[in-house]
Structures are given as C-alpha cells and as structure tokens.
Scaffold this active site. Structure first.
Site, PDB file in Angstrom:
ATOM      1  N   ASP A  90       0.845  -1.196   0.000  1.00  0.00           N
ATOM      2  CA  ASP A  90       0.000   0.000   0.000  1.00  0.00           C
ATOM      3  C   ASP A  90       0.878   1.243   0.000  1.00  0.00           C
ATOM      4  O   ASP A  90       1.694   1.437   0.911  1.00  0.00           O
ATOM      5  CB  ASP A  90      -0.915  -0.001   1.226  1.00  0.00           C
ATOM      6  N   PHE A 130       1.355   5.620  -0.548  1.00  0.00           N
ATOM      7  CA  PHE A 130       0.885   6.852   0.107  1.00  0.00           C
ATOM      8  C   PHE A 130       1.131   7.968  -0.899  1.00  0.00           C
ATOM      9  O   PHE A 130       1.939   8.854  -0.690  1.00  0.00           O
ATOM     10  CB  PHE A 130       1.709   7.041   1.392  1.00  0.00           C
ATOM     11  N   HIS A 174      -3.804  14.103   0.246  1.00  0.00           N
ATOM     12  CA  HIS A 174      -4.043  13.263   1.424  1.00  0.00           C
ATOM     13  C   HIS A 174      -2.892  13.381   2.413  1.00  0.00           C
ATOM     14  O   HIS A 174      -3.107  13.525   3.624  1.00  0.00           O
ATOM     15  CB  HIS A 174      -4.224  11.809   0.988  1.00  0.00           C
ATOM     16  N   ARG A 197       0.201  16.804  12.780  1.00  0.00           N
ATOM     17  CA  ARG A 197       1.453  17.492  13.104  1.00  0.00           C
ATOM     18  C   ARG A 197       1.344  19.009  13.079  1.00  0.00           C
ATOM     19  O   ARG A 197       2.214  19.698  13.586  1.00  0.00           O
ATOM     20  CB  ARG A 197       2.568  17.054  12.137  1.00  0.00           C
ATOM     21  N   GLU A 219     -11.028   4.113   3.049  1.00  0.00           N
ATOM     22  CA  GLU A 219     -10.020   4.845   2.285  1.00  0.00           C
ATOM     23  C   GLU A 219     -10.276   4.611   0.798  1.00  0.00           C
ATOM     24  O   GLU A 219     -10.248   3.468   0.334  1.00  0.00           O
ATOM     25  CB  GLU A 219      -8.594   4.414   2.656  1.00  0.00           C
ATOM     26  N   GLU A 225      -9.261   4.234  -2.594  1.00  0.00           N
ATOM     27  CA  GLU A 225      -8.022   3.916  -3.286  1.00  0.00           C
ATOM     28  C   GLU A 225      -8.328   3.194  -4.595  1.00  0.00           C
ATOM     29  O   GLU A 225      -9.447   2.757  -4.854  1.00  0.00           O
ATOM     30  CB  GLU A 225      -7.121   3.007  -2.429  1.00  0.00           C
ATOM     31  N   ASP A 247      -9.406   0.434   1.380  1.00  0.00           N
ATOM     32  CA  ASP A 247      -8.469  -0.064   2.395  1.00  0.00           C
ATOM     33  C   ASP A 247      -8.947   0.430   3.762  1.00  0.00           C
ATOM     34  O   ASP A 247      -8.467   1.433   4.282  1.00  0.00           O
ATOM     35  CB  ASP A 247      -7.059   0.433   2.088  1.00  0.00           C
ATOM     36  N   ARG A 249      -8.717   4.102  12.685  1.00  0.00           N
ATOM     37  CA  ARG A 249      -7.816   5.228  12.934  1.00  0.00           C
ATOM     38  C   ARG A 249      -7.274   5.251  14.365  1.00  0.00           C
ATOM     39  O   ARG A 249      -6.116   5.633  14.592  1.00  0.00           O
ATOM     40  CB  ARG A 249      -8.542   6.549  12.637  1.00  0.00           C
ATOM     41  N   GLN A 309      -4.668   2.437  14.684  1.00  0.00           N
ATOM     42  CA  GLN A 309      -3.489   2.786  13.895  1.00  0.00           C
ATOM     43  C   GLN A 309      -2.667   3.886  14.564  1.00  0.00           C
ATOM     44  O   GLN A 309      -1.435   3.838  14.585  1.00  0.00           O
ATOM     45  CB  GLN A 309      -3.916   3.228  12.490  1.00  0.00           C
ATOM     46  N   TYR A 330       1.311   2.825  15.171  1.00  0.00           N
ATOM     47  CA  TYR A 330       2.102   2.978  13.948  1.00  0.00           C
ATOM     48  C   TYR A 330       3.520   3.484  14.181  1.00  0.00           C
ATOM     49  O   TYR A 330       4.387   3.311  13.311  1.00  0.00           O
ATOM     50  CB  TYR A 330       1.367   3.869  12.940  1.00  0.00           C
ATOM     51  N   LYS A 378      -5.024  -1.824  10.030  1.00  0.00           N
ATOM     52  CA  LYS A 378      -5.271  -1.951   8.597  1.00  0.00           C
ATOM     53  C   LYS A 378      -5.515  -3.392   8.147  1.00  0.00           C
ATOM     54  O   LYS A 378      -6.198  -3.615   7.156  1.00  0.00           O
ATOM     55  CB  LYS A 378      -4.055  -1.419   7.813  1.00  0.00           C
ATOM     56  N   THR A 396      -9.523  -5.451   3.505  1.00  0.00           N
ATOM     57  CA  THR A 396      -9.369  -4.577   2.342  1.00  0.00           C
ATOM     58  C   THR A 396     -10.296  -5.113   1.265  1.00  0.00           C
ATOM     59  O   THR A 396     -10.273  -6.311   0.974  1.00  0.00           O
ATOM     60  CB  THR A 396      -7.912  -4.579   1.839  1.00  0.00           C
ATOM     61  N   THR A 409      -4.850   6.519  -0.198  1.00  0.00           N
ATOM     62  CA  THR A 409      -6.062   7.331  -0.328  1.00  0.00           C
ATOM     63  C   THR A 409      -5.897   8.383  -1.417  1.00  0.00           C
ATOM     64  O   THR A 409      -4.900   9.101  -1.461  1.00  0.00           O
ATOM     65  CB  THR A 409      -6.389   8.013   1.003  1.00  0.00           C
ATOM     66  N   GLU A 460     -10.270  12.876   6.801  1.00  0.00           N
ATOM     67  CA  GLU A 460     -10.160  14.202   6.190  1.00  0.00           C
ATOM     68  C   GLU A 460     -11.517  14.903   6.104  1.00  0.00           C
ATOM     69  O   GLU A 460     -11.629  16.098   6.398  1.00  0.00           O
ATOM     70  CB  GLU A 460      -9.559  14.072   4.793  1.00  0.00           C
TER      71      GLU A 460
END
Length: 420
Positions: free
Chosen positions: A130, A132, A137, A146, A203, A205, A237, A241, A244, A248, A257, A261, A354, A368
């Site tokens: 997978d 990114f 996204h 962050r 997600e 995808e 996917d 949240r 994760q 992570y 995850k 899927t 995503t 999001e």
C-alpha cells in the site's frame, strides 16, 4: 466509427466493448470458478470461448490460462498475450462478426446474465503493498496530526512511501467487514483502552494488478513499468484510525489496517484506460533519475464515495475525487518497489493510498472529510464522524468516453459489529 457490440449495452453501462474488464465467477453455487469478461449486463465465459478454439493466436492457442480458477496464469503470459486476447474478444463481440452472434448454442453457453453469477476474487494475491501517493491526502494527514509547520515530511517528495499489507484479508466487493478490536490511544495518565474501534474509516483507493513479474535482483525500469501492470481495480483499504494512531510509531500500520481490504471484482486493463491518459501533476523537486519518466501519466478516472447509513435505504454521496490527482504514478510506484531487487509476481496488488483531491468535497476518507471527527458529516437526516455498525460504503469509478463509459462497477462493504 465507434466500435459496437452485438450484445445490447446501455449507454450508461460501465462495460461496453471498449472496456472488457476481466474477472472470475461461478455460474451457480458449487460450480467451478472460471475467468470471464464483462460486456453490458453479461459475463462472457472465457473457458467456453477457449474450448471452442476461438483463441487462435500464437500466444493463446495452446494455453489453458482460461481454464484456471484465477487469472494469474493469464497475467503471467505478459503484454503480447493480453493484447491478443483483447483483440480477439473485441472482434468476437463486435456487431459485424457472425461467429458468436449467429451461433445460438455457443452464444447461450458463453454469455451469462451478470446478475445470476457470483463474482469472486479474480486473482490469487501473493503480496499486497500500500502506497501513500496522494499529495493532498499526505498534506491533510500532516495538518491534522502534526500541524501546519511541517505537514508533509521532506522524504515524501523524493520517494514513493509504502508499507507491506496483509494479502489474506483482501476480500471481494459485497463482503461484510467486522468492526476490528484492538488497543486505542490512552488519554493523559491512563493506560490504552482495548475494544472495538471507535474511529472506523474507509479509504478511497485504486490498486494496480501486477501482470508479468520480474526476477529477483533485476529491477524494472520506470519507462518499462507499464508492461508489468495488467490493470486497475477499485480498492477500499478500511482503516481503524484509533488503533493505527497508537501502533504505527515506529514500524507503521498493523492491526489498524490488516482486518480487511475490499476490491472491485473487475480488473480494467491499461489498454482500456489508454484513451483516458492524462498528465500527472508536476513533481518538484524533480525525482531521482531512476524515477524520472519520459511521460508522467495518470488516468482521468472519476471516483465517487457514497454511504448508506444504517437503517436507511438511500445512499448519500459524500466525496467525488479523481485518479489523476495522484502525485506518484503507478509506474513510479512499481519501479520503486523493484529498485532494490524485489521480485514482483503475477497477481501482486499495489494500492495507491487514499486518493484525495484539492477541495474538501474531494477528500478520500472520513479522517479528512470530518477533520478527525471535528466536523461531522450530514447523511440523510443523521450525522457521522466515523462509520457506525450497519453503514454500507460504496465506491464507483468511471471514465467518460465519446458515447461510452469505461468503468469499474462497484466496490462495496457493510460494517458489522464486533463479536461480544
């Protein structure tokens, strides 16, 4: 002259003769799985076509690839065999060709109503990666977690970021998804909690299906990478949240995850998508030479996400995005995957990550769309921050041609409650 099939195809259908996506089906419970292509509201049984000797070109004449329960053997034959199959099928299904059109017995054996068959996973998936690859996204996730000072890590602009996923829990569209359980992030001065995910998400995808692989130790050149990609599927996917977020760091996604899927049943080939090629976004700074393509190419595939809230019948459209928004192309993803000598195999799946667009109504996940639960969505008289038990999520994807569509059908799944 627009190519036409003798099979009646509604103008809104995703499956005209210009598409001919590949899948695997059972004609009835207990019967053997076999490959087919979609044409209008029908599935063309490729084992019947092969048994009738109608694949008579040099790459397919003596092959048993369409008498297999998956498409892997066909994928492994490579691009010349794929093109031969497409040319043969378009000829057989065209309105001007009598071989299948006028043979009532053969036609009845070969063409089965799509609503009467059971669609299966079309490939045996050995490995799943997978990526990114969406800048929008990546930026939104960075802003949420962050802040605005450093929303996208510097390495993201130089390298297609990815992680190794779980192939065993990839399921076909229409399969229910059980809400996962795991550890969630602790609050201040407390232990992490354990239980059903409180922030279950989808997600939006797509995924590239690897065709002919490469040998261990022999990377694929980025300008040859398209020859190793058979086609694309829609992919959801699913993501827990809260699980994760706690797990992570430092090694990436795991239980958040790997519980499920979902992919769509039909693989749309790159040949069918070729008329819808579009320029990929400018990449700044320029990628390193091994990722520098002669043509940076995406595809203009309109994507849509709908939710049918638990207890309701009507679907609410919550997002419209497009495959062309991806920053890193699928060919760059495949080339990067192999640059260290990693060998890919027929049927491997490469998820895009995503696919979010630049506007709030084009974001590709609830993280999001609701800004991590801060802005609830309105859905047909109810609201959501994340998914409730009983919610059904539906993805669709389609390219608009001159008088026809090239589409992917549906990729759907309903959330069931965690076991007690």
């Amino acid at each position: 002259m627009v190519l036409k099939s003798f099979v009646e195809v509604h103008p809104d259908s995703h499956f005209p003769i210009q598409n001919l996506p590949y899948g695997v089906f059972k004609a009835e419970p207990g019967s053997e799985a076999r490959p087919g292509v979609a044409i209008g509201d029908y599935v063309l049984d490729l084992s019947v076509i092969a048994s009738a000797g109608l694949f008579d070109g040099p790459y397919l004449e003596n092959s048993d690839c369409f008498n297999q329960p998956t498409l892997n053997k066909f994928l492994g034959l490579g691009q010349l065999a794929w093109k031969e199959a497409r040319s043969t099928l378009q000829k057989l299904l065209s309105a001007a060709e009598p071989i299948l059109r006028d043979n009532t017995s053969l036609r009845q054996k070969a063409l089965l109503p799509m609503d009467k068959v059971q669609m299966l996973l079309p490939i045996a998936i050995g490995d799943y990666t997978d990526f990114f690859a969406s800048k929008h996204h990546a930026k939104n996730c960075g802003l949420i977690f962050r802040g605005p000072e450093n929303p996208i890590n510097p390495n993201w602009f130089h390298i297609p970021i990815a992680y190794h996923g779980r192939a065993s829990s990839i399921v076909i569209s229409g399969t229910d998804i059980i809400r996962p359980r795991g550890q969630g992030h602790p609050t201040v001065n407390s232990l992490p909690y354990f239980g059903p995910s409180r922030k279950l998400d989808f997600e939006l995808e797509m995924a590239a299906v690897v065709g002919a692989g490469n040998e261990l130790g022999k990377p694929v050149d980025v300008n040859e990478a398209a020859n190793h990609i058979f086609g694309l599927v829609l992919m959801n996917d699913w993501s827990a949240r809260d699980i994760q977020a706690w797990e992570y760091v430092p090694l990436g996604p795991f239980l958040g995850k790997s519980f499920g899927t979902t992919i769509s049943p039909w693989i749309v080939t790159l040949d069918a998508l070729a008329p819808f090629a579009s320029d990929a976004p400018d990449q700044n700074p320029p990628p390193l030479p091994y990722l520098a393509e002669k043509e940076y190419k995406n595809y203009d595939i309109s994507l849509q996400v709908s939710i049918v809230p638990a207890g309701q019948k009507d679907a609410c459209i919550i997002s419209r995005s497009n495959f062309k928004h991806l920053y890193w192309t699928i060919t760059q993803q495949l080339a990067h995957h192999t640059i260290n000598g990693c060998n890919l195999r027929p049927g491997d799946l490469l998820g895009t990550g995503t696919i979010s667009g630049p506007e709030p109504d084009s974001y590709g996940c609830l993280l999001e769309l609701t800004w991590n639960g801060q802005k609830p969505l309105s859905l047909g008289g109810t609201t959501r921050t994340f998914l409730d038990d009983g919610d059904e999520v539906i993805f669709t994807g389609c390219c608009k041609g001159g008088g026809y569509n090239v589409g992917f059908g549906r990729c759907s799944g309903k959330i069931l409650p965690s076991p007690p």
